[in-house]
Design an enzyme around this catalytic site. Structure first.
Site, PDB file in Angstrom:
ATOM      1  N   ARG A   9       8.097   4.773 -15.525  1.00  0.00           N
ATOM      2  CA  ARG A   9       7.818   4.021 -14.198  1.00  0.00           C
ATOM      3  C   ARG A   9       8.715   4.221 -13.109  1.00  0.00           C
ATOM      4  O   ARG A   9      10.442   4.595 -14.024  1.00  0.00           O
ATOM      5  CB  ARG A   9       7.455   2.836 -14.411  1.00  0.00           C
ATOM      6  CG  ARG A   9       7.264   2.139 -12.737  1.00  0.00           C
ATOM      7  CD  ARG A   9       7.249   0.895 -12.702  1.00  0.00           C
ATOM      8  NE  ARG A   9       6.915  -0.042 -11.764  1.00  0.00           N
ATOM      9  CZ  ARG A   9       7.218  -0.877 -11.332  1.00  0.00           C
ATOM     10  NH1 ARG A   9       6.631  -1.871 -11.839  1.00  0.00           N
ATOM     11  NH2 ARG A   9       6.754  -1.384  -9.784  1.00  0.00           N
ATOM     12  N   HIS A  10       9.193   5.091 -12.101  1.00  0.00           N
ATOM     13  CA  HIS A  10       9.942   4.945 -11.257  1.00  0.00           C
ATOM     14  C   HIS A  10      10.813   4.049 -10.962  1.00  0.00           C
ATOM     15  O   HIS A  10      10.873   2.908 -11.145  1.00  0.00           O
ATOM     16  CB  HIS A  10       9.465   4.722  -9.273  1.00  0.00           C
ATOM     17  CG  HIS A  10       9.102   4.177  -8.770  1.00  0.00           C
ATOM     18  ND1 HIS A  10       9.538   3.107  -8.406  1.00  0.00           N
ATOM     19  CD2 HIS A  10       7.997   3.062  -8.777  1.00  0.00           C
ATOM     20  CE1 HIS A  10       8.583   1.888  -8.121  1.00  0.00           C
ATOM     21  NE2 HIS A  10       7.478   2.353  -8.650  1.00  0.00           N
ATOM     22  N   GLN A  22       3.520  -1.554  -2.504  1.00  0.00           N
ATOM     23  CA  GLN A  22       3.568  -0.122  -1.610  1.00  0.00           C
ATOM     24  C   GLN A  22       2.564   0.728  -1.776  1.00  0.00           C
ATOM     25  O   GLN A  22       1.448   1.621  -1.078  1.00  0.00           O
ATOM     26  CB  GLN A  22       4.881   0.410  -2.588  1.00  0.00           C
ATOM     27  CG  GLN A  22       5.929  -0.160  -2.471  1.00  0.00           C
ATOM     28  CD  GLN A  22       7.063   0.762  -3.556  1.00  0.00           C
ATOM     29  OE1 GLN A  22       7.534   1.155  -2.914  1.00  0.00           O
ATOM     30  NE2 GLN A  22       7.194  -0.300  -4.380  1.00  0.00           N
ATOM     31  N   ARG A  66       9.606   7.949  -4.032  1.00  0.00           N
ATOM     32  CA  ARG A  66      10.335   6.998  -5.345  1.00  0.00           C
ATOM     33  C   ARG A  66      10.405   8.130  -6.662  1.00  0.00           C
ATOM     34  O   ARG A  66      11.214   7.789  -7.208  1.00  0.00           O
ATOM     35  CB  ARG A  66       9.849   5.144  -5.549  1.00  0.00           C
ATOM     36  CG  ARG A  66       8.280   5.065  -5.481  1.00  0.00           C
ATOM     37  CD  ARG A  66       7.688   3.670  -4.617  1.00  0.00           C
ATOM     38  NE  ARG A  66       5.829   3.672  -4.988  1.00  0.00           N
ATOM     39  CZ  ARG A  66       5.390   3.936  -3.919  1.00  0.00           C
ATOM     40  NH1 ARG A  66       6.071   4.574  -2.809  1.00  0.00           N
ATOM     41  NH2 ARG A  66       4.158   3.264  -4.564  1.00  0.00           N
ATOM     42  N   GLU A  90       0.656   6.275  -7.446  1.00  0.00           N
ATOM     43  CA  GLU A  90       0.151   5.020  -7.577  1.00  0.00           C
ATOM     44  C   GLU A  90      -1.401   4.826  -7.096  1.00  0.00           C
ATOM     45  O   GLU A  90      -1.948   5.762  -6.382  1.00  0.00           O
ATOM     46  CB  GLU A  90       0.860   4.011  -6.826  1.00  0.00           C
ATOM     47  CG  GLU A  90       1.236   1.958  -6.889  1.00  0.00           C
ATOM     48  CD  GLU A  90       0.665   1.730  -8.736  1.00  0.00           C
ATOM     49  OE1 GLU A  90      -0.257   2.031  -8.854  1.00  0.00           O
ATOM     50  OE2 GLU A  90       1.605   1.216  -8.498  1.00  0.00           O
ATOM     51  N   GLY A 152       3.431   2.073 -11.735  1.00  0.00           N
ATOM     52  CA  GLY A 152       2.713   0.638 -12.460  1.00  0.00           C
ATOM     53  C   GLY A 152       1.246   0.997 -12.677  1.00  0.00           C
ATOM     54  O   GLY A 152       1.058   0.727 -14.084  1.00  0.00           O
TER      55      GLY A 152
END
Length: 195
Positions: A9-10, A22, A66, A90, A152
């Site tokens: 994950r970023h 986001q 990101r 995402e 996520g």
């Protein structure tokens, strides 16, 4: 034996810090902490590869800022140039994007999560996210270690897919910023050492 697949994950973004939803909003960049988290993830992957006598051969990343910033930090540590893949984005969260976490969560409570094909707030359904992430995983060469930098919700879908679970029976998995999970038959979370 299948080579490891690393799901990263970023690191923390400016909008994570501001507690704004986001989704597929492209521009939020990493914070200083986010860059540190990406560096710790890079070190954990490099250490894990070295322990197994492996060399990572592929680094794919979501094309959102990101994630690409996180992937560049990882790539510089393990000697790979990140390849962008929009399928690792995402979940598109429709009208929730840009709203506060609290407002988004209140709206999410009204969503019927028992239907994985129901889009959320005019965006994407969980089923749509799973299918695009599964398509990326289907293209992974089982002979070479692969690093996937994503988000996520997308990582939760990837884990459910890798474990052979439906989205309705998959347990909630907490995926912190900068975390790294390693899949070789099962998911294992790498220990991230402080800088």
């Amino acid at each position: 034996m299948h080579a490891p697949v690393y799901l990263v994950r970023h690191g923390q973004s400016e909008w994570n810090l501001r507690r704004l939803t986001q989704g597929q909003t492209k521009h939020p960049a990493l914070t200083g902490l986010g860059r540190e988290q990406a560096s710790r993830a890079a070190e954990a992957i490099a250490t894990d590869l070295a322990r197994g006598g492996l060399v990572s051969a592929r680094l794919l990343t979501s094309d959102l800022v990101r994630a690409t910033e996180t992937a560049r930090i990882i790539g510089s540590r393990i000697g790979l140039v990140p390849q962008p893949d929009a399928r690792l984005r995402e979940q598109h969260l429709g009208s929730l994007e840009g709203r506060s976490h609290e407002d988004s969560w209140a709206q999410a409570e009204l969503h019927d999560w028992s239907d994985p094909e129901l889009p959320i707030a005019g965006g994407e359904s969980v089923g749509q996210v799973r299918r695009r992430v599964a398509a990326v995983l289907a293209e992974v060469d089982p002979r070479v270690p692969t690093v996937l930098v994503s988000h996520g919700d997308a990582i939760r879908c990837a884990i459910a897919h890798l474990e052979g679970r439906s989205m309705t029976d998959a347990p909630w998995v907490e995926v912190p910023n900068g975390s790294v999970s390693r899949f070789v038959g099962e998911i294992r979370w790498l220990d991230l050492q402080p800088p």
